[in-house]
Design an enzyme around this catalytic site. Structure first.
Site: not given
Ligand code: SAH
Length: 343
Positions: A104, A111, A118, A332
């Site tokens: 990944c 971002c 997030c 992430c």
């Molecule tokens: N920017 C992209 C990819 C990065 S995040 C996007 O938004 O899709 C990858 C996934 O993890 C995304 O679905 C995001 O919403 C999710 N994500 C981020 N933080 C999270 C958290 N604390 N718990 C669960 N999913 C999370």
């Protein structure tokens, strides 16, 4: 285009080498070595010494440095925090599945999308990654772990479609037979829903899996957790997903972070079914990973199970994402954030 050879295609490297008076076949040799994750030109044993020296001087090979490496005792997930050549850090996670090892990768440093749950977005966007910086995450994860990588997901720090051209180049590099040769079907790209870019991606007709971070069945909820929804509301997003399917024939994979009391009721599941009607999709339910800075909490196990059951009964295949690396901050942005805060 950056002058880094690792951002270039075979033919672009060929043009550089031609300038140096080299024959065409050298391009494939250099490209293949670089894509094996060598750190010096001296490792390129089939190149003449003089060429190695000239390349080292004109195009020094850079490699990210491991600043933190965490390995989950439970499932073997490995998380890397890399330092890039300008001192910025990004994260990469290696996950081991029965079908192969998946990496990944991050696509940006930070971002700018501002999703409420997030960790990656808390400090905003610092900069976008160059193609070679995405490639390096795959190469050096493979070299360091000694595990062959067969699948890539663009789900780390950053919004891939906000770094569109560099991400397209990265995909081309991953896919090339002289390099990693990873099939598009083994690559997933996740977006928070940048509608015009989803449309642009559709036109490229790639066989990758598009994952869309939906996280809510309506604008009312989505607006509160994902600012991007104000620019591209759910109806527009779902229309773009339908168009994406019509053009590529690829089923959309939706991500849905289950947040206690926010988006996890029976009514939410039913509304989701109604809005996705007729769209071939798969729903990935992710129990929210708790982020220290956020008041949002994960849904209860029973709420997740009920939600899944309702979706399945309504005809949408839904899986609950196995949480890997729960013991190592594998969500992430958490590792980068901790490291940056300590400095
Ligand atoms: N920017 C992209 C990819 C990065 S995040 C996007 O938004 O899709 C990858 C996934 O993890 C995304 O679905 C995001 O919403 C999710 N994500 C981020 N933080 C999270 C958290 N604390 N718990 C669960 N999913 C999370």
């Amino acid at each position: 285009m950056s002058a880094n050879l690792k951002s270039m295609t075979v033919s672009e490297i060929g043009a550089v080498l031609k300038e140096m008076g080299q024959p065409t076949f050298r391009a494939k040799q250099v490209y293949s070595w670089l894509h094996r994750g060598v750190r010096t030109y001296d490792e390129m044993s089939n190149l003449p010494q003089a060429l190695r020296q000239e390349l080292a001087q004109k195009y020094p090979i850079c490699a990210p440095e491991v600043v933190r490496k965490q390995e989950s005792a439970a499932d073997g997930t490995i998380k890397y925090l890399w330092k890039l050549s300008d001192g910025n850090c990004v994260e990469t996670v290696l996950m081991r599945y029965h079908y192969g090892n998946t990496v990944c990768i991050s696509t940006e440093v930070g971002c700018r999308m501002g999703c409420a749950f997030c960790a990656s977005t808390l400090g905003g966007l610092v900069r976008r990654l160059e193609p070679f910086e995405m490639l390096d995450q795959v190469l050096f994860t493979q070299v360091d772990s000694g595990l062959p990588v067969s699948h890539i997901v663009l789900m780390g720090i950053g919004e891939p479609l906000d770094n569109f051209d560099n991400v397209m180049r990265f995909l081309e590099l991953m896919n090339s037979p002289e390099g990693m040769n990873i099939s598009m079907r083994h690559i997933s790209l996740s977006t928070c829903g940048l509608v015009p870019k989803i449309r642009e991606l559709a036109q490229k007709k790639l066989q990758l899996t598009l994952s869309v971070s939906l996280h809510a069945p309506n604008d009312e909820i989505r607006n509160t957790i994902m600012p991007v929804n104000k620019a591209y509301p759910t109806q527009e997003l779902l229309d773009a997903c339908r168009e994406y399917y019509a053009i590529t024939g690829r089923r959309i994979s939706f991500e849905y972070a289950m947040i206690d009391g926010v988006n996890d009721s029976e009514a939410h599941a039913r509304l989701l079914l109604k809005r996705l009607k007729g769209l071939p999709a798969h729903m990935n339910l992710i129990p929210l990973n708790h982020v220290e800075e956020s008041p949002l909490k994960p849904s209860t196990r029973s709420a997740v199970a009920r939600f899944q059951k309702l979706l399945e009964e309504g005809g949408i295949p839904a899986t609950v994402r196995r949480t890997l690396g729960g013991d190592i901050d594998a969500s992430c942005g958490q590792l980068r954030r901790k490291y940056t805060n300590q400095k």
